[in-house]
Scaffold this motif. Structure first.
Motif, PDB file in Angstrom:
ATOM      1  N   TYR A  18     -69.767  16.961 -62.806  1.00 10.84           N
ATOM      2  CA  TYR A  18     -69.300  18.161 -63.347  1.00 10.84           C
ATOM      3  C   TYR A  18     -70.355  19.222 -63.464  1.00 10.84           C
ATOM      4  CZ  TYR A  18     -65.521  14.831 -64.923  1.00 10.84           C
ATOM      5  OH  TYR A  18     -64.628  13.801 -65.031  1.00 10.84           O
ATOM      6  N   LEU A  21     -74.050  17.969 -64.570  1.00 14.16           N
ATOM      7  CA  LEU A  21     -73.814  16.560 -65.050  1.00 14.16           C
ATOM      8  C   LEU A  21     -73.327  15.786 -64.386  1.00 14.16           C
ATOM      9  CD1 LEU A  21     -73.811  15.349 -68.301  1.00 14.16           C
ATOM     10  CD2 LEU A  21     -71.248  15.303 -67.584  1.00 14.16           C
ATOM     11  N   ALA A  23     -71.752  12.556 -64.298  1.00 11.03           N
ATOM     12  CA  ALA A  23     -70.998  11.410 -65.448  1.00 11.03           C
ATOM     13  C   ALA A  23     -70.764  10.094 -64.708  1.00 11.03           C
ATOM     14  CB  ALA A  23     -69.492  12.131 -65.364  1.00 11.03           C
ATOM     15  N   PRO A  42     -71.161   2.537 -73.837  1.00  8.62           N
ATOM     16  CA  PRO A  42     -71.086   3.334 -75.035  1.00  8.62           C
ATOM     17  C   PRO A  42     -70.208   4.680 -74.604  1.00  8.62           C
ATOM     18  CG  PRO A  42     -73.163   3.022 -74.205  1.00  8.62           C
ATOM     19  CD  PRO A  42     -72.502   2.394 -73.204  1.00  8.62           C
ATOM     20  N   ASN A  43     -70.005   5.382 -75.585  1.00 13.06           N
ATOM     21  CA  ASN A  43     -69.120   6.472 -75.316  1.00 13.06           C
ATOM     22  C   ASN A  43     -69.919   7.692 -74.647  1.00 13.06           C
ATOM     23  OD1 ASN A  43     -66.920   6.159 -77.097  1.00 13.06           O
ATOM     24  ND2 ASN A  43     -68.317   6.850 -78.880  1.00 13.06           N
ATOM     25  N   GLY A  44     -69.205   8.054 -73.716  1.00  7.83           N
ATOM     26  CA  GLY A  44     -69.788   9.208 -72.650  1.00  7.83           C
ATOM     27  C   GLY A  44     -70.360   8.354 -71.314  1.00  7.83           C
ATOM     28  N   ALA A  45     -70.357   6.993 -71.320  1.00 14.37           N
ATOM     29  CA  ALA A  45     -71.142   6.289 -70.322  1.00 14.37           C
ATOM     30  C   ALA A  45     -70.636   6.802 -68.794  1.00 14.37           C
ATOM     31  CB  ALA A  45     -71.023   4.780 -70.749  1.00 14.37           C
ATOM     32  N   GLY A  46     -69.331   6.999 -68.778  1.00 17.90           N
ATOM     33  CA  GLY A  46     -68.573   7.319 -67.524  1.00 17.90           C
ATOM     34  C   GLY A  46     -67.543   6.459 -67.046  1.00 17.90           C
ATOM     35  N   LYS A  47     -66.919   5.772 -68.132  1.00 18.75           N
ATOM     36  CA  LYS A  47     -65.769   4.737 -67.799  1.00 18.75           C
ATOM     37  C   LYS A  47     -64.649   5.652 -67.455  1.00 18.75           C
ATOM     38  CE  LYS A  47     -66.055   3.178 -72.059  1.00 18.75           C
ATOM     39  NZ  LYS A  47     -67.326   3.977 -72.452  1.00 18.75           N
ATOM     40  N   SER A  48     -64.130   6.270 -68.373  1.00 23.64           N
ATOM     41  CA  SER A  48     -62.994   7.007 -67.875  1.00 23.64           C
ATOM     42  C   SER A  48     -62.837   7.884 -66.674  1.00 23.64           C
ATOM     43  CB  SER A  48     -62.597   7.941 -69.077  1.00 23.64           C
ATOM     44  OG  SER A  48     -62.256   7.313 -70.264  1.00 23.64           O
ATOM     45  N   THR A  49     -64.176   8.385 -66.526  1.00 15.88           N
ATOM     46  CA  THR A  49     -64.372   9.097 -65.144  1.00 15.88           C
ATOM     47  C   THR A  49     -64.181   8.125 -64.149  1.00 15.88           C
ATOM     48  OG1 THR A  49     -65.837  10.801 -66.315  1.00 15.88           O
ATOM     49  CG2 THR A  49     -65.740  10.675 -63.872  1.00 15.88           C
ATOM     50  N   GLU A 252     -67.373  12.067 -77.684  1.00 16.77           N
ATOM     51  CA  GLU A 252     -66.986  13.611 -77.081  1.00 16.77           C
ATOM     52  C   GLU A 252     -65.917  14.076 -77.919  1.00 16.77           C
ATOM     53  OE1 GLU A 252     -68.532  15.629 -75.035  1.00 16.77           O
ATOM     54  OE2 GLU A 252     -70.109  13.869 -74.901  1.00 16.77           O
TER      55      GLU A 252
HETATM   56  P1  ADP Z   1     -66.513   7.321 -71.600  1.00 20.52           P
HETATM   57  O1  ADP Z   1     -65.128   7.024 -71.085  1.00 20.52           O
HETATM   58  O2  ADP Z   1     -67.463   6.030 -71.036  1.00 20.52           O
HETATM   59  O3  ADP Z   1     -66.449   7.595 -72.836  1.00 20.52           O
HETATM   60  P2  ADP Z   1     -66.475   9.674 -69.588  1.00 20.52           P
HETATM   61  O4  ADP Z   1     -66.219   9.191 -68.324  1.00 20.52           O
HETATM   62  O5  ADP Z   1     -65.403  10.434 -70.531  1.00 20.52           O
HETATM   63  O6  ADP Z   1     -67.068   8.722 -70.432  1.00 20.52           O
HETATM   64  O7  ADP Z   1     -67.508  10.710 -69.730  1.00 20.52           O
HETATM   65  C1  ADP Z   1     -68.509  10.728 -69.024  1.00 20.52           C
HETATM   66  C2  ADP Z   1     -69.549  12.034 -69.042  1.00 20.52           C
HETATM   67  O8  ADP Z   1     -68.847  12.909 -68.571  1.00 20.52           O
HETATM   68  C3  ADP Z   1     -69.657  12.383 -70.409  1.00 20.52           C
HETATM   69  O9  ADP Z   1     -70.951  13.265 -70.497  1.00 20.52           O
HETATM   70  C4  ADP Z   1     -68.450  13.430 -70.746  1.00 20.52           C
HETATM   71  O10 ADP Z   1     -68.941  14.629 -71.553  1.00 20.52           O
HETATM   72  C5  ADP Z   1     -68.272  13.966 -69.237  1.00 20.52           C
HETATM   73  N1  ADP Z   1     -67.162  14.515 -68.973  1.00 20.52           N
HETATM   74  C6  ADP Z   1     -65.962  13.949 -68.754  1.00 20.52           C
HETATM   75  N2  ADP Z   1     -64.992  14.552 -68.443  1.00 20.52           N
HETATM   76  C7  ADP Z   1     -65.533  15.782 -68.269  1.00 20.52           C
HETATM   77  C8  ADP Z   1     -64.974  16.978 -67.648  1.00 20.52           C
HETATM   78  N3  ADP Z   1     -63.784  17.426 -67.411  1.00 20.52           N
HETATM   79  N4  ADP Z   1     -65.937  18.128 -67.638  1.00 20.52           N
HETATM   80  C9  ADP Z   1     -66.966  18.137 -67.861  1.00 20.52           C
HETATM   81  N5  ADP Z   1     -67.658  17.084 -68.253  1.00 20.52           N
HETATM   82  C10 ADP Z   1     -66.841  15.876 -68.540  1.00 20.52           C
END
Ligand code: ADP
Length: 270
Positions: A18, A21, A23, A42-49, A252
């Protein structure tokens, strides 16, 4: 589960940026067909992405994904038919009944009515909601909604079910019953289950295979026993903390949440 199962999910050097960053940073892992796979971090690790890229919601910056033999970019429809998904945030229509939510999903997946009617009844029975099928979803508890979402995710006989923190906010009884549904459907239909959770004891009990991601990189993977041996710990939670450290990763917050937090901290002055 035998080790000779083909890999239904193959991820090679997957990266998502992104802006500046990174991710998800050159992540590689495989999930065997019929496995229960935990994707932890942990939070922000990249799981949802990562889940979003696996489920055709996001396009990777680089790297390769194969889901059920198909590339999600080239064969979006075939990939979408291969999986069901249960999101963190409920995505049911509150103003419809449980039955209507299921029927709507059947239409979206173009399931023939002759087949879907029986499947819907069977699944509502399976998640113990048959007697509430004509009630509006807005009258349901959090646990009932999550059960309905799982039933809905299974409607089109997917080969893979993705669940992003399916047990978040549920009481221990409901969590236990959700996992027992998922274990039985994993066995009965040989359905692959890919889930995330922050409850390490759930992952330890349920998952055949675990991958841990931190700051966009896979830092370890294997069975719970492998991860404990590797870190010389006696529980997955300890292994996880040893691998990812003790620093707290703040969740986040969205713009709206940040505003809310600010007004809570400053008594709504700004
Ligand atoms: P998790 O699911 O493990 O908590 P995410 O995949 O949501 O982690 O996020 C991974 C990283 O990407 C984090 O630093 C988050 O802030 C960043 N991120 C997620 N979505 C976006 C987005 N749409 N734009 C910018 N940064 C993003």
């Amino acid at each position: 589960m035998s080790k000779t199962q083909p890999n239904i999910i193959q991820v090679t050097n997957l990266t998502k940026k992104y802006g500046d960053l990174i991710a998800v940073d050159s992540v590689s892992f495989n999930v065997a067909e019929g496995a229960i796979f935990a994707f932890l971090g942990p939070n922000g690790a990249g799981k949802s992405t990562t889940i979003k890229m696996l489920t055709t919601v996001l396009t990777p910056t680089s790297g390769k994904i194969v889901i059920n033999g198909y590339d999600p970019i080239l064969k979006q429809d075939l990939v979408r038919k291969s999986f069901g998904i249960v999101f963190q945030d409920p995505s049911l229509d509150d103003e419809l009944t449980a039955l209507e939510n299921m029927q709507l999903h059947a239409v979206l997946y173009q399931l023939p009515r002759s087949l879907s009617q029986h499947r819907i009844e069977e699944l509502l029975e399976f998640v113990h909601l048959a007697d509430r099928k004509n009630n509006l979803v807005k009258t349901f508890s959090g646990g009932m909604k999550r059960r309905l979402e799982i039933a809905r995710g299974l409607l089109h006989h997917p080969k893979i079910l993705f669940l992003d923190e399916p047990t978040l906010g549920l009481d221990p009884q409901t969590r236990q019953s959700l996992w027992s549904y998922l274990q039985s459907v994993n066995k009965a239909e040989k359905m692959t289950v890919f889930f995330t959770t922050h409850y390490m004891e759930e992952a330890e009990k349920i998952a055949h295979h675990i991958a841990i991601i931190d700051q966009g990189k896979i830092i370890s993977q294997g069975t719970a026993v492998n991860l404990k041996d590797q870190t010389k710990t006696t529980s997955l939670e300890e292994a996880f903390l040893k691998l990812t450290g003790n620093n707290i990763r703040e969740e986040e917050a969205s713009g709206v949440d940040r505003m809310r937090m600010r007004s809570r901290v400053w008594g709504g002055r700004r």
